[in-house]
Scaffold this motif. Structure first.
Motif, mmCIF file in Angstrom:
data_model
loop_
_atom_site.group_PDB
_atom_site.id
_atom_site.type_symbol
_atom_site.label_atom_id
_atom_site.label_comp_id
_atom_site.label_asym_id
_atom_site.label_seq_id
_atom_site.Cartn_x
_atom_site.Cartn_y
_atom_site.Cartn_z
ATOM 1 N N ALA A 309 0.855 -1.198 0.000
ATOM 2 C CA ALA A 309 0.000 0.000 0.000
ATOM 3 C C ALA A 309 0.889 1.245 0.000
ATOM 4 C CB ALA A 309 -0.923 -0.020 1.211
ATOM 5 N N THR A 310 0.269 2.415 0.171
ATOM 6 C CA THR A 310 1.066 3.648 0.142
ATOM 7 C C THR A 310 1.129 4.387 1.471
ATOM 8 O OG1 THR A 310 -0.777 5.113 -0.471
ATOM 9 C CG2 THR A 310 0.463 4.053 -2.284
ATOM 10 N N ASP A 311 0.072 4.328 2.296
ATOM 11 C CA ASP A 311 -0.052 5.235 3.438
ATOM 12 C C ASP A 311 0.083 6.687 2.959
ATOM 13 O OD1 ASP A 311 -0.413 6.133 6.033
ATOM 14 O OD2 ASP A 311 1.639 5.712 6.684
ATOM 15 N N HIS A 312 -0.442 6.957 1.761
ATOM 16 C CA HIS A 312 -0.417 8.297 1.161
ATOM 17 C C HIS A 312 -0.908 9.318 2.188
ATOM 18 C CE1 HIS A 312 -1.109 11.288 -2.093
ATOM 19 N NE2 HIS A 312 -2.160 11.629 -1.366
ATOM 20 N N ALA A 313 -0.055 10.287 2.533
ATOM 21 C CA ALA A 313 -0.392 11.235 3.604
ATOM 22 C C ALA A 313 0.256 12.583 3.321
ATOM 23 C CB ALA A 313 0.081 10.683 4.951
ATOM 24 N N PRO A 314 -0.385 13.406 2.472
ATOM 25 C CA PRO A 314 0.240 14.665 2.064
ATOM 26 C C PRO A 314 0.269 15.713 3.172
ATOM 27 C CG PRO A 314 -1.972 14.481 1.133
ATOM 28 C CD PRO A 314 -1.679 13.181 1.805
ATOM 29 N N HIS A 315 1.347 16.498 3.164
ATOM 30 C CA HIS A 315 1.471 17.713 3.962
ATOM 31 C C HIS A 315 2.046 18.782 3.034
ATOM 32 C CE1 HIS A 315 0.815 15.590 7.767
ATOM 33 N NE2 HIS A 315 1.659 14.668 7.343
ATOM 34 N N THR A 316 1.845 20.039 3.382
ATOM 35 C CA THR A 316 2.355 21.102 2.517
ATOM 36 C C THR A 316 3.883 21.167 2.603
ATOM 37 O OG1 THR A 316 2.261 22.804 4.226
ATOM 38 C CG2 THR A 316 0.255 22.466 2.895
ATOM 39 N N LEU A 317 4.473 21.765 1.571
ATOM 40 C CA LEU A 317 5.923 21.984 1.563
ATOM 41 C C LEU A 317 6.347 22.790 2.785
ATOM 42 C CD1 LEU A 317 6.993 22.848 -2.091
ATOM 43 C CD2 LEU A 317 8.102 21.208 -0.568
ATOM 44 N N GLU A 318 5.554 23.798 3.117
ATOM 45 C CA GLU A 318 5.862 24.659 4.259
ATOM 46 C C GLU A 318 5.899 23.840 5.553
ATOM 47 O OE1 GLU A 318 4.174 28.843 6.157
ATOM 48 O OE2 GLU A 318 2.891 27.661 4.835
ATOM 49 N N GLU A 319 4.912 22.958 5.723
ATOM 50 C CA GLU A 319 4.866 22.118 6.927
ATOM 51 C C GLU A 319 6.078 21.191 6.990
ATOM 52 O OE1 GLU A 319 0.019 21.678 7.517
ATOM 53 O OE2 GLU A 319 1.028 20.477 5.993
ATOM 54 N N LYS A 320 6.415 20.605 5.855
ATOM 55 C CA LYS A 320 7.529 19.647 5.814
ATOM 56 C C LYS A 320 8.892 20.327 5.927
ATOM 57 C CE LYS A 320 6.489 15.226 5.298
ATOM 58 N NZ LYS A 320 6.987 14.229 6.254
ATOM 59 N N SER A 321 8.941 21.634 5.644
ATOM 60 C CA SER A 321 10.220 22.355 5.653
ATOM 61 C C SER A 321 10.595 22.874 7.046
ATOM 62 C CB SER A 321 10.161 23.520 4.663
ATOM 63 O OG SER A 321 9.917 23.020 3.361
ATOM 64 N N GLN A 322 9.746 22.597 8.034
ATOM 65 C CA GLN A 322 10.057 23.015 9.401
ATOM 66 C C GLN A 322 11.155 22.122 9.993
ATOM 67 O OE1 GLN A 322 6.149 24.311 11.563
ATOM 68 N NE2 GLN A 322 5.610 22.639 10.193
ATOM 69 N N LYS A 323 11.611 22.486 11.180
ATOM 70 C CA LYS A 323 12.590 21.638 11.876
ATOM 71 C C LYS A 323 11.955 20.287 12.200
ATOM 72 C CE LYS A 323 15.704 25.026 13.853
ATOM 73 N NZ LYS A 323 16.292 25.577 15.082
ATOM 74 N N TYR A 324 12.778 19.289 12.414
ATOM 75 C CA TYR A 324 12.318 17.912 12.650
ATOM 76 C C TYR A 324 11.178 17.817 13.660
ATOM 77 C CZ TYR A 324 12.171 13.253 14.696
ATOM 78 O OH TYR A 324 11.731 12.056 15.197
ATOM 79 N N MET A 325 11.322 18.479 14.792
ATOM 80 C CA MET A 325 10.329 18.342 15.863
ATOM 81 C C MET A 325 8.958 18.883 15.462
ATOM 82 S SD MET A 325 11.375 16.889 18.699
ATOM 83 C CE MET A 325 10.572 17.649 20.106
ATOM 84 N N SER A 326 8.939 19.870 14.568
ATOM 85 C CA SER A 326 7.677 20.507 14.166
ATOM 86 C C SER A 326 7.093 19.916 12.885
ATOM 87 C CB SER A 326 7.893 22.010 13.951
ATOM 88 O OG SER A 326 8.449 22.585 15.101
ATOM 89 N N ALA A 327 7.937 19.318 12.065
ATOM 90 C CA ALA A 327 7.467 18.800 10.764
ATOM 91 C C ALA A 327 6.596 17.565 10.966
ATOM 92 C CB ALA A 327 8.650 18.453 9.878
ATOM 93 N N PRO A 328 5.408 17.523 10.333
ATOM 94 C CA PRO A 328 4.544 16.353 10.480
ATOM 95 C C PRO A 328 5.093 15.151 9.711
ATOM 96 C CG PRO A 328 3.584 17.896 8.918
ATOM 97 C CD PRO A 328 4.827 18.541 9.448
ATOM 98 N N SER A 329 4.627 13.975 10.090
ATOM 99 C CA SER A 329 5.041 12.734 9.418
ATOM 100 C C SER A 329 4.057 12.374 8.313
ATOM 101 C CB SER A 329 5.117 11.591 10.422
ATOM 102 O OG SER A 329 6.167 11.817 11.334
ATOM 103 N N GLY A 330 4.596 11.817 7.231
ATOM 104 C CA GLY A 330 3.756 11.382 6.118
ATOM 105 C C GLY A 330 4.189 12.026 4.820
ATOM 106 N N GLY A 331 3.810 11.388 3.717
ATOM 107 C CA GLY A 331 4.134 11.930 2.398
ATOM 108 C C GLY A 331 3.203 11.359 1.339
ATOM 109 N N PRO A 332 3.118 12.036 0.179
ATOM 110 C CA PRO A 332 2.205 11.610 -0.882
ATOM 111 C C PRO A 332 2.836 10.548 -1.787
ATOM 112 C CG PRO A 332 3.266 13.662 -1.516
ATOM 113 C CD PRO A 332 3.837 13.280 -0.173
ATOM 114 N N LEU A 333 2.068 9.505 -2.135
ATOM 115 C CA LEU A 333 2.655 8.414 -2.936
ATOM 116 C C LEU A 333 1.725 7.783 -3.975
ATOM 117 C CD1 LEU A 333 4.827 6.588 -0.252
ATOM 118 C CD2 LEU A 333 5.647 7.410 -2.450
ATOM 119 N N VAL A 334 0.423 8.090 -3.979
ATOM 120 C CA VAL A 334 -0.491 7.308 -4.833
ATOM 121 C C VAL A 334 -0.197 7.417 -6.330
ATOM 122 C CG1 VAL A 334 -2.454 7.106 -3.248
ATOM 123 C CG2 VAL A 334 -2.267 9.135 -4.711
ATOM 124 N N GLN A 335 0.344 8.542 -6.767
ATOM 125 C CA GLN A 335 0.602 8.707 -8.205
ATOM 126 C C GLN A 335 1.794 7.882 -8.680
ATOM 127 O OE1 GLN A 335 1.168 12.816 -9.381
ATOM 128 N NE2 GLN A 335 1.566 12.285 -11.513
#
Length: 446
Positions: A309-335
């Motif tokens: 499966a993918t566990d497709h879990a998008p977050h915005t670039l801005e959210e992912k560009s934060q420091k490790y402790m603040s950046a959420p987990s997950g990423g987009p994969l279905v395509q």
């Protein structure tokens, strides 16, 4: 009635590849034969030119972020990306806002999808420490299953009351899918790294904080409880070599009460990639070592693991560009999931037949999805043509996710999806998604 004839395809189904034609009438596969002549003047003919024709992939774990988190993705945007990637059905998780933990909130998601989804859809009912009554109202005929977070993740739906957990396990015959990470272990590990680094922990520590031990402790407990109560358990996104000893390949899938899933990112990346990819490969459970990745591949190929499966879990670039402790987990994969597995095929790691088994046949069997996941006469025409020799590069211009990025950006793939059919309708062709929201609610034979 919509009539389509697919000619000269390498048809992949139930462990074999054979050359032939497929006739679609309306939503259904009408005929499969070595050669079919066109049936009427209004029949659309597609020459597959010797490319693979596979059943559309069924992704049993996605997070499409609607309602409540639609700045990251929504059912329309992410299902568009899914059909472009050869995924024709998805099962979405309950950690939206509000969490889908009542029948009313769950049904609201189905209503949105009925208007907006390009792919077939189902939504999991969320279990919590105190909603057993609502969980037990779930209709097994038209809801995929119950989802429990046994480790905290996006949406904070942690179920940590052991009495509540046992009640859910012993009270329902429905499939229970679990996210397994031990919260106490994670918190203890995190405190150690905070002592060393303060709030500036490097992302390279992610797999050490959300460790092998955290995964194993939680998944072994869930499996022990399933065995004790007779529950039907499906363990999502396995990430460690150690967990493989908890599962078996000694019995046929149809007889398994405990089944296992692996996700694309755990088969593709290792902890060495944190140095270059950073938070863009920060997932829960974490991407772990090359030894773990190799063990997951072995377990996938010997049928210890049942589903990709993918566990497709998008977050915005801005959210992912934060420091490790603040950046959420997950990423987009279905395509990119299906072509990523075809890339592994080109590398000699997996056969096309096995890809189809793990991404289409087995999800259909595990969830008992009615008339999907196979290329069979009388089944819904959820079909995908894959050209194994059409190289392309993943870049900003061709990424369809609402968040606009991919952890696989810059990757060159040898294979490309050329056509996707959902319920007999051609929804993707010539690298473009057609504006046809052909998705239907999945139904279950139980």
């Amino acid at each position: 009635m919509n009539t389509v004839l697919i000619k000269n395809a390498k048809i992949v189904n139930e462990g074999r590849i054979f050359e032939g034609d497929v006739l679609i009438e309306g939503e259904i596969i009408k005929e499969i034969a070595e050669s079919i002549s066109h049936k009427s003047s209004n029949c659309k003919i597609i020459d597959a030119e010797g490319n693979y024709l596979i059943p559309g992939a069924i992704d049993d774990q996605v997070h499409f972020r609607e309602p409540g988190l639609t700045h990251k993705g929504d059912i329309a945007s992410e299902s568009r990306a899914a059909v472009a990637g050869g995924i024709t059905s998805f099962i979405e998780q309950p950690n939206t806002v509000p969490n889908a933990v009542t029948q009313e909130l769950l049904e609201q998601k189905y209503q949105i999808a009925s208007q907006n989804s390009y792919a077939n859809y189902s939504f999991m009912m969320g279990g919590t420490n105190d909603n057993l009554e609502e969980v037990l109202k779930t209709n097994p005929k038209n809801v995929a299953g119950i989802k429990l977070f046994l480790g905290s993740s996006t949406g904070n739906m942690l179920v940590d009351n052991e009495e509540s957990l046992e009640k859910i396990f012993s009270s329902t015959k429905m499939l229970i899918a679990v996210h397994c990470e031990d919260e106490t272990t994670i918190k203890t590990n995190l405190e150690k790294y905070k002592a060393d680094f303060g709030e500036d922990i490097p992302v390279t520590a992610h797999h050490l904080i959300r460790s092998e031990e955290a995964c194993y402790l939680s998944s072994s407990k869930a499996i022990e409880l399933a065995k004790k109560t007779g529950a039907r358990l499906h363990v999502f996104h396995l990430s460690t070599a150690k967990e493989m000893e908890l599962f078996t390949n000694k019995i046929p899938l149809e007889n398994k009460m405990i089944t296992a899933e692996v996700c694309i990112h755990h088969l593709w990346f290792t902890n060495d990639d944190y140095a270059t990819k950073g938070n863009f490969i920060k997932w829960n459970p974490a991407v772990k070592t090359a030894v773990d990745r190799d063990a997951l591949w072995k377990a996938l190929l010997d049928d210890t693991i049942d589903v990709i499966a993918t566990d497709h879990a998008p977050h915005t670039l801005e959210e992912k560009s934060q420091k490790y402790m603040s950046a959420p987990s997950g990423g987009p994969l279905v395509q990119h999931a299906v072509v990523a597995m075809f890339e592994a095929h080109h590398q000699g790691k997996i056969s096309v037949e096995k890809i189809v088994e793990k991404m289409a046949h087995n999800p259909a069997k595990i969830f008992k999805i009615e008339n999907r996941g196979f290329i069979k006469e009388g089944y819904y025409a959820d079909l995908v043509i894959v050209n194994p020799a059409k190289p392309w590069n993943v870049n900003k211009d061709n990424i369809l996710y609402k968040c606009g990025w991919s952890p696989l950006e810059g990757t060159n793939f040898k294979s490309r999806i050329s056509h996707t059919f959902v319920n007999g309708q051609l929804v993707y062709e010539n690298a473009k998604v057609k504006e046809i929201k052909a998705g239907k609610r999945l139904l279950f034979d139980r």
